[in-house]
Scaffold this active site. Sequence first.
Site, mmCIF file in Angstrom:
data_model
loop_
_atom_site.group_PDB
_atom_site.id
_atom_site.type_symbol
_atom_site.label_atom_id
_atom_site.label_comp_id
_atom_site.label_asym_id
_atom_site.label_seq_id
_atom_site.Cartn_x
_atom_site.Cartn_y
_atom_site.Cartn_z
ATOM 1 N N HIS A 1 93.356 27.513 40.419
ATOM 2 C CA HIS A 1 92.127 27.185 41.154
ATOM 3 C C HIS A 1 90.899 27.499 40.315
ATOM 4 O O HIS A 1 90.971 28.252 39.350
ATOM 5 C CB HIS A 1 92.055 27.960 42.486
ATOM 6 C CG HIS A 1 91.922 29.443 42.314
ATOM 7 N ND1 HIS A 1 92.959 30.246 41.891
ATOM 8 C CD2 HIS A 1 90.871 30.265 42.501
ATOM 9 C CE1 HIS A 1 92.562 31.505 41.830
ATOM 10 N NE2 HIS A 1 91.288 31.543 42.189
ATOM 11 N N ARG B 1 85.510 42.220 41.685
ATOM 12 C CA ARG B 1 85.178 40.836 41.348
ATOM 13 C C ARG B 1 83.772 40.489 41.837
ATOM 14 O O ARG B 1 83.421 40.754 42.990
ATOM 15 C CB ARG B 1 86.195 39.948 42.049
ATOM 16 C CG ARG B 1 86.035 38.466 41.941
ATOM 17 C CD ARG B 1 87.115 37.900 42.855
ATOM 18 N NE ARG B 1 87.342 36.485 42.713
ATOM 19 C CZ ARG B 1 86.792 35.588 43.513
ATOM 20 N NH1 ARG B 1 85.953 35.950 44.454
ATOM 21 N NH2 ARG B 1 87.102 34.313 43.362
HETATM 22 C C1 SIN Z 1 90.774 35.422 41.372
HETATM 23 O O1 SIN Z 1 91.420 34.412 41.592
HETATM 24 O O2 SIN Z 1 89.553 35.392 41.368
HETATM 25 C C2 SIN Z 1 91.485 36.708 41.071
HETATM 26 C C3 SIN Z 1 92.176 36.694 39.765
HETATM 27 C C4 SIN Z 1 92.998 37.923 39.543
HETATM 28 O O3 SIN Z 1 93.134 38.775 40.426
HETATM 29 O O4 SIN Z 1 93.556 38.035 38.445
#
Ligand code: SIN
Length: 282
Positions: free
Chosen positions: A97, A264
């Site tokens: 994604h 994040r």
């Molecule tokens: C995400 O899809 O933003 C998370 C990626 C991850 O946890 O490595």
Amino acid sequence: MALQTVSLSGSIGAEIKGVDLTRLDDAGFTDIHRALLDHGVICFRDQNLTPDQQLAFAARWGDIHLHPYLDGLPNRPEIIEIVKEAGERNRFGDHWHTDQIFTSSPAMATMLYAKEVPPVGGDTMFASLSHAYGALSDGMKELACRLRTYNLYDKQAPRSRRMSAKIPDQDKPAEPAVHPLVRVHPETGRRGLYINEMQTTRRFDGMTVDESRPLIEYLLRHATRPEFTCRIRWQVGTLAIWDNRCLMHQALDDYPDYRRVMHRITIKGDPPVGVGQEDIAA
Ligand code: SIN
């Protein structure tokens, strides 16, 4: 001063060495911004960042994009804490994604900072959508430039217990977003596919799911060919930032016995722009 970069694969990704993100001047930031445009995803090892320091670095890229459906940390709503406990599956981002394609102005970039990682596993894979577009035949490029995708967030997708708890209005329907299948990168001018797995890119606009599936599945298989990818092996203190305008990514679900915690932040982006009718054959 030239950045010390080590490529992560022949197509995309670079590790940048010798940078302390808490001591970055404007010239250093300009070099890092250039490196992101050149490599699509860049990472820095051994960073020691408080949430405020991570936010301060994020703010250099632009305004913070708040996730429309997921709550952030109670005292830092800009930071989403991604947690997978030992014994759970990793279901967050475990499919290809590009972040927030399901909104009208998807996130331009995502920054992930590793707080706790498994001894092995839990890597993140990246795939270049501009390399993928470039490798299509002229006929497929022309067709792709004329298509638009219909994207919808899946609020009911299986998630870890902690991640499900971050979606406050599970029963309120998500809003769809329609985007060009081929996106022109607003900074580099490069064309790239702009697509997610069918969990989010449900179909082409104006077509049924059944009509759309064969081509969406083909394009995803094509875009994730190994030669268009790289992977990041996380260590505590690794910070990565990637450009959602030209890359997909996938978090691997291969560490059932371990906990993983990441912080994040996403940066606001522009509404995706497609290829103008008059430029399609160019
Ligand atoms: C995400 O899809 O933003 C998370 C990626 C991850 O946890 O490595």
